[in-house]
Design a protein around this motif. Sequence first.
Motif, PDB file in Angstrom:
ATOM      1  N   ASP A  54       0.823  -1.217   0.000  1.00  0.00           N
ATOM      2  CA  ASP A  54       0.000   0.000   0.000  1.00  0.00           C
ATOM      3  C   ASP A  54       0.854   1.262   0.000  1.00  0.00           C
ATOM      4  OD1 ASP A  54      -2.618  -0.911  -0.140  1.00  0.00           O
ATOM      5  OD2 ASP A  54      -2.828  -1.097   2.031  1.00  0.00           O
ATOM      6  N   LYS A  55       1.949   1.211   0.720  1.00  0.00           N
ATOM      7  CA  LYS A  55       2.791   2.407   0.881  1.00  0.00           C
ATOM      8  C   LYS A  55       3.557   2.771  -0.386  1.00  0.00           C
ATOM      9  CE  LYS A  55       6.373   4.406   3.806  1.00  0.00           C
ATOM     10  NZ  LYS A  55       7.230   4.247   4.969  1.00  0.00           N
ATOM     11  N   TYR A  56       3.973   1.755  -1.148  1.00  0.00           N
ATOM     12  CA  TYR A  56       4.821   1.998  -2.320  1.00  0.00           C
ATOM     13  C   TYR A  56       4.092   1.581  -3.593  1.00  0.00           C
ATOM     14  CZ  TYR A  56       8.404   2.336   1.271  1.00  0.00           C
ATOM     15  OH  TYR A  56       9.129   2.695   2.382  1.00  0.00           O
ATOM     16  N   GLN A  57       3.988   2.507  -4.508  1.00  0.00           N
ATOM     17  CA  GLN A  57       3.253   2.276  -5.748  1.00  0.00           C
ATOM     18  C   GLN A  57       3.818   1.106  -6.557  1.00  0.00           C
ATOM     19  OE1 GLN A  57       2.981   5.763  -8.204  1.00  0.00           O
ATOM     20  NE2 GLN A  57       1.994   4.669  -9.863  1.00  0.00           N
ATOM     21  N   ASP A  58       5.117   0.882  -6.489  1.00  0.00           N
ATOM     22  CA  ASP A  58       5.755  -0.148  -7.310  1.00  0.00           C
ATOM     23  C   ASP A  58       5.953  -1.477  -6.582  1.00  0.00           C
ATOM     24  OD1 ASP A  58       7.631   0.980  -5.602  1.00  0.00           O
ATOM     25  OD2 ASP A  58       9.159   1.272  -7.132  1.00  0.00           O
ATOM     26  N   VAL A  59       5.365  -1.613  -5.394  1.00  0.00           N
ATOM     27  CA  VAL A  59       5.478  -2.839  -4.611  1.00  0.00           C
ATOM     28  C   VAL A  59       4.111  -3.517  -4.542  1.00  0.00           C
ATOM     29  CG1 VAL A  59       5.972  -3.807  -2.321  1.00  0.00           C
ATOM     30  CG2 VAL A  59       7.408  -1.968  -3.234  1.00  0.00           C
ATOM     31  N   TYR A  60       4.132  -4.832  -4.768  1.00  0.00           N
ATOM     32  CA  TYR A  60       2.937  -5.661  -4.671  1.00  0.00           C
ATOM     33  C   TYR A  60       3.201  -6.750  -3.644  1.00  0.00           C
ATOM     34  CZ  TYR A  60       1.552  -3.112  -8.775  1.00  0.00           C
ATOM     35  OH  TYR A  60       1.230  -2.095  -9.628  1.00  0.00           O
ATOM     36  N   ALA A  61       2.167  -7.491  -3.265  1.00  0.00           N
ATOM     37  CA  ALA A  61       2.312  -8.477  -2.200  1.00  0.00           C
ATOM     38  C   ALA A  61       1.693  -9.809  -2.590  1.00  0.00           C
ATOM     39  CB  ALA A  61       1.644  -7.965  -0.927  1.00  0.00           C
ATOM     40  N   SER A  62       2.176 -10.842  -1.904  1.00  0.00           N
ATOM     41  CA  SER A  62       1.509 -12.139  -1.907  1.00  0.00           C
ATOM     42  C   SER A  62       1.308 -12.532  -0.449  1.00  0.00           C
ATOM     43  CB  SER A  62       2.345 -13.192  -2.642  1.00  0.00           C
ATOM     44  OG  SER A  62       3.467 -13.561  -1.879  1.00  0.00           O
ATOM     45  N   VAL A  63       0.371 -13.434  -0.210  1.00  0.00           N
ATOM     46  CA  VAL A  63       0.118 -13.911   1.153  1.00  0.00           C
ATOM     47  C   VAL A  63       0.131 -15.427   1.170  1.00  0.00           C
ATOM     48  CG1 VAL A  63      -1.152 -11.889   1.946  1.00  0.00           C
ATOM     49  CG2 VAL A  63      -2.385 -13.745   0.836  1.00  0.00           C
ATOM     50  N   GLY A  64       0.772 -15.966   2.185  1.00  0.00           N
ATOM     51  CA  GLY A  64       0.837 -17.408   2.335  1.00  0.00           C
ATOM     52  C   GLY A  64       1.801 -17.773   3.434  1.00  0.00           C
ATOM     53  N   ILE A  65       2.044 -19.084   3.549  1.00  0.00           N
ATOM     54  CA  ILE A  65       2.937 -19.589   4.584  1.00  0.00           C
ATOM     55  C   ILE A  65       3.977 -20.489   3.940  1.00  0.00           C
ATOM     56  CG2 ILE A  65       3.103 -20.927   6.706  1.00  0.00           C
ATOM     57  CD1 ILE A  65       0.237 -20.124   7.300  1.00  0.00           C
ATOM     58  N   HIS A  66       5.218 -20.105   4.126  1.00  0.00           N
ATOM     59  CA  HIS A  66       6.343 -20.891   3.614  1.00  0.00           C
ATOM     60  C   HIS A  66       6.270 -22.289   4.212  1.00  0.00           C
ATOM     61  CE1 HIS A  66      10.481 -22.190   3.073  1.00  0.00           C
ATOM     62  NE2 HIS A  66      10.616 -21.224   2.176  1.00  0.00           N
ATOM     63  N   PRO A  67       6.591 -23.326   3.425  1.00  0.00           N
ATOM     64  CA  PRO A  67       6.460 -24.690   3.951  1.00  0.00           C
ATOM     65  C   PRO A  67       7.336 -24.996   5.163  1.00  0.00           C
ATOM     66  CG  PRO A  67       7.491 -24.700   1.778  1.00  0.00           C
ATOM     67  CD  PRO A  67       7.008 -23.311   2.028  1.00  0.00           C
ATOM     68  N   LEU A  68       8.426 -24.286   5.357  1.00  0.00           N
ATOM     69  CA  LEU A  68       9.309 -24.558   6.492  1.00  0.00           C
ATOM     70  C   LEU A  68       8.976 -23.735   7.733  1.00  0.00           C
ATOM     71  CD1 LEU A  68      12.745 -24.996   4.699  1.00  0.00           C
ATOM     72  CD2 LEU A  68      11.140 -26.749   5.456  1.00  0.00           C
TER      73      LEU A  68
END
Length: 132
Positions: A54-68
């Motif tokens: 939200d803060k940076y126009q050129d940054v996007y996100a993904s959501v999840g949990i790393h398997p480790l």
Amino acid sequence: MLIDSHCHLDRLKLDSYDGDLDAALDAARQAGVERMLCAGIDLEHADAVVDLADKYQDVYASVGIHPLEKEAAEPDLQTLLHYAAHPKVIAIGESGLDYYYSADNKERQQERFRIHLQAAEKSELPIIVHTR
């Protein structure tokens, strides 16, 4: 155009930038990086990853949990779909299977992966697969 398709800005060591994330992002931009995908690795930090997007126009996100991530809260479909509805969340994951260090939590990883796949299908977002 350069795209960093997998970074962890919420966990970036900023020593060489005097602790300043803006300076690190500016350095990436000066090197030609025009977009960045900050991959989430646990739900405890999902809000922070989305806030960065939200803060940076050129940054996007993904959501999840790393398997480790052994200490992470288990994902549930509704929570992942809640985050997936955010306009700057463009993928589910980081998810997958990783038995490199130990296979003692195979079933747990497989169940997490199934939930991530369901979230990706329902949200119509791609999934980031960690594999080793």
